[in-house]
Design an enzyme around this catalytic site. Structure first.
Site, short mmCIF file in Angstrom:
data_model
loop_
_atom_site.label_atom_id
_atom_site.label_comp_id
_atom_site.label_asym_id
_atom_site.label_seq_id
_atom_site.Cartn_x
_atom_site.Cartn_y
_atom_site.Cartn_z
N HIS A 1 0.82 -1.21 0.00
CA HIS A 1 0.00 0.00 0.00
C HIS A 1 0.86 1.27 0.00
O HIS A 1 1.23 1.79 1.05
CB HIS A 1 -0.91 -0.02 1.24
CG HIS A 1 -1.98 1.03 1.23
ND1 HIS A 1 -2.96 1.09 2.19
CD2 HIS A 1 -2.23 2.06 0.40
CE1 HIS A 1 -3.76 2.11 1.95
NE2 HIS A 1 -3.34 2.73 0.86
N HIS B 1 1.15 5.15 -2.20
CA HIS B 1 0.66 6.07 -3.24
C HIS B 1 1.78 7.04 -3.60
O HIS B 1 2.61 7.38 -2.74
CB HIS B 1 -0.55 6.86 -2.74
CG HIS B 1 -1.69 6.02 -2.24
ND1 HIS B 1 -2.46 5.25 -3.07
CD2 HIS B 1 -2.17 5.81 -0.98
CE1 HIS B 1 -3.38 4.61 -2.34
NE2 HIS B 1 -3.22 4.93 -1.08
N ALA C 1 -4.36 8.53 -3.60
CA ALA C 1 -5.77 8.18 -3.41
C ALA C 1 -6.63 9.44 -3.29
O ALA C 1 -7.68 9.55 -3.92
CB ALA C 1 -5.92 7.30 -2.17
N HIS D 1 -10.59 1.62 -1.87
CA HIS D 1 -9.98 2.84 -1.32
C HIS D 1 -10.78 4.05 -1.77
O HIS D 1 -10.85 4.34 -2.96
CB HIS D 1 -8.53 2.96 -1.79
CG HIS D 1 -7.66 3.77 -0.87
ND1 HIS D 1 -7.99 5.05 -0.45
CD2 HIS D 1 -6.47 3.47 -0.28
CE1 HIS D 1 -7.02 5.48 0.36
NE2 HIS D 1 -6.10 4.56 0.49
N TYR E 1 -11.68 7.73 5.07
CA TYR E 1 -10.90 6.53 4.71
C TYR E 1 -11.36 5.32 5.54
O TYR E 1 -11.64 4.25 5.01
CB TYR E 1 -9.40 6.76 4.96
CG TYR E 1 -8.66 7.48 3.86
CD1 TYR E 1 -9.29 8.40 3.02
CD2 TYR E 1 -7.30 7.26 3.66
CE1 TYR E 1 -8.59 9.06 2.03
CE2 TYR E 1 -6.59 7.93 2.66
CZ TYR E 1 -7.24 8.82 1.85
OH TYR E 1 -6.53 9.48 0.87
N GLU F 1 1.28 2.55 3.69
CA GLU F 1 0.74 3.77 3.08
C GLU F 1 1.67 4.96 3.27
O GLU F 1 1.23 6.11 3.35
CB GLU F 1 -0.68 4.11 3.60
CG GLU F 1 -1.44 5.00 2.63
CD GLU F 1 -2.88 5.27 3.01
OE1 GLU F 1 -3.29 4.94 4.12
OE2 GLU F 1 -3.60 5.82 2.15
N ARG G 1 2.37 11.65 8.95
CA ARG G 1 3.76 11.82 8.50
C ARG G 1 4.74 12.05 9.62
O ARG G 1 5.95 12.04 9.42
CB ARG G 1 3.83 12.96 7.49
CG ARG G 1 2.89 12.67 6.32
CD ARG G 1 3.08 13.57 5.12
NE ARG G 1 2.20 13.11 4.06
CZ ARG G 1 2.33 13.43 2.79
NH1 ARG G 1 3.33 14.23 2.41
NH2 ARG G 1 1.50 12.97 1.88
#
Lengths: 341, 341
Positions: A6, A8, A72, A178, A194, A283, A289
């Site tokens: 996972h 992106h 996403a 998703h 989400y 992810e 973060r």
């Protein structure tokens, strides 16, 4: 081998969102829409963003390969119209393809689909085929809510999705469920929409005959399966009360990733859900973060949590890190085997 | 003393839904609307339904008192109009009052509010006051989605809700955040919409200044807090990334119940969330009514799960079963004290 199922391309070159702004500005003015060829991203632009972002963290954290898809939150199927989504999906998927061509050992492609509110999901099939058959992608992302937080389209179990599932089965690729961004002020994106999307999709599958109709279709429900493992007893009980197939029987078709951003949550997941149904995922770089001030570690460095689970055997970890992904994404397995691994 | 903070009168007499059908049939024909006095429920009708339902199970399972409110799924604020909701709320709350009058040691009242899509939440204040000040209720249920699954109204953090919060503070009663039924085919009710409502509300609170503006307001997020404890790291990380007050600081104002229908889930809850923020709840007779074939026990007999948690001290259990509820619901505490307990 450690496969992160996972990721992106959140660290992508700025030219992409700039092109998107122009595309959206011209939704009702097609003559002035930017062409795909107007998007100028060099290989060096890609190298620069990947090597300072996703690849750097992948290597620092000890993963080998990321199953990689467009951002996403930027799929935003609800913006523009069907044609907007067709072009935007091609642009985003082509960029993922270039990443995978530049770093074939480190990234495998997953495509976004040109879903559009009120439009038939069947229209996504040509792009799905192109990505899998021509670009070598190993799966797709499928949104349960192309309306962007208003949930106006039919559930994933509606017959209108069946042509997509037929194609997933034919191509032998899974779909990660998703959602994209939320334009509903009730739903913050990464913390509410989400997770709700994950929980909602599971319950849709529980209440319909989709796995009877498609016994081999495979879905990854990300973010640790939303609320599902925590409420495992609720779902088991609801399935029994409703005289539906058991939750356990759904595990032929449904898989969860490990995008749960604290150790106890990941450990819990591995104790509740069969090991065969858990795929390592982070992810990163994504929803969260920062670092946890309590530990000094990144919240989304989920490999550390899996490593720390005392309840997992070496064999269990190998399944979570590699074997399950290779089984769920057979086209990825074939690619890796062709490289002799 | 064992207080179950989450029960709805799901075993109520049939005359109530029959009256409701007539009410809804006359939404656009007020002259033929049923009167409140047309609803005929005798004390014996109440005794019969309570003693064979909620009271029976309460006693069998070893609880002493249930904080009791109208059926959540039947609040259905989206049906009819504001006037429909005014009358329906009065009818439902009056019935809860009668239960509490008949069984004052076993039930304490919580009211539904006459929310209505597109209407100002402020209009609910008279019914809230009536229930607390005249009927002796100890709290209310507040829906984050009066639109019934379409989430068309503003989030709970919108200023339009502030008069409600002022009143909650003035009356010193908490609100349980609880959606009603879903008419959106995407969201099954008890497995998706309920859990999503909980997760959504938490994220609304995380992203707004409501606890700065109302430092003493108290919300119970039911169903174990939706997905929140499982994703505790995600929420902690999101709060830090967004430079919001910490999740830990939100624990002055937010409480979770134990409506998690398997032992590992309840055990997990008690390891993640501060003990002071967990209130025993079962929501029986509610979402899941059957027995777990693996254990032979009812899924929703959550007291057994709390009893089984090895990580809890006697003092912890006393907080979860009694002390936290008496602190969060001070009017309940006062009632119990008046009875010398």
């Amino acid at each position: 081998m450690i496969i992160d199922c996972h990721g992106h391309f959140t660290s992508g070159p700025k030219a992409l969102p700039e092109w998107r702004v122009k595309q959206l500005a011209a939704v009702n003015d097609p003559a002035n829409a930017p062409k795909k060829s107007d998007l100028k991203i060099s290989d060096d632009d890609i190298r620069s963003s990947i090597e300072s972002g996703q690849l750097k963290l992948q290597q620092e954290r000890g993963a080998d390969l990321t199953i990689f898809s467009p951002i996403a939150g930027q799929m935003a199927h609800h913006l523009g119209n069907q044609q907007t989504s067709f072009v935007w999906s091609e642009v985003c998927n082509d960029l993922i393809y270039r990443v995978c061509q530049l770093y074939p050992d480190n990234f495998a492609g997953v495509c976004q689909l040109p879903q559009s509110p009120g439009e038939s999901p069947e229209k996504c099939i040509p792009e799905l085929r192109r990505c899998v058959e021509q670009l070598g992608f190993v799966g797709c992302n499928l949104s349960p809510d192309p309306s962007g937080g208003y949930w106006k389209d039919p559930p994933l179990t509606d017959r209108s999705f069946y042509p997509i599932y037929e194609e997933l089965v034919r191509l032998d690729v899974p779909a990660m469920i998703h959602v994209s961004s939320s334009c509903n002020p009730c739903f913050q994106g990464t913390g509410a929409h989400y997770i709700n999307g994950d929980t909602t999709a599971f319950m849709q599958f529980l209440t319909a005959d989709i796995f009877k109709d498609f016994p081999t279709v495979r879905f990854i429900i990300p973010h640790g399966g939303g609320a599902v493992p925590y409420h495992w007893g609720r779902y088991r009980g609801l399935a029994l009360d409703m005289k539906r197939p058991t939750v356990e029987s759904m595990m032929k078709n449904i898989f969860f990733d490990t995008c749960v951003y604290h150790y106890p949550g990941v450990e819990f997941l591995t104790r509740i859900v069969p090991i065969e149904n858990i795929l390592f995922g982070s992810e990163m770089i994504g929803a969260v973060r920062g670092k946890d001030p309590n530990t000094g570690e990144y919240f989304d460095d989920t490999k550390k949590y899996v490593d720390a689970c005392q309840n997992l055997s070496t064999d269990d970890r190998q399944k979570i890190f590699e074997a399950n992904a290779r089984r769920v994404y057979p086209r990825l397995d074939a690619q890796i085997k062709r490289r002799g691994k």
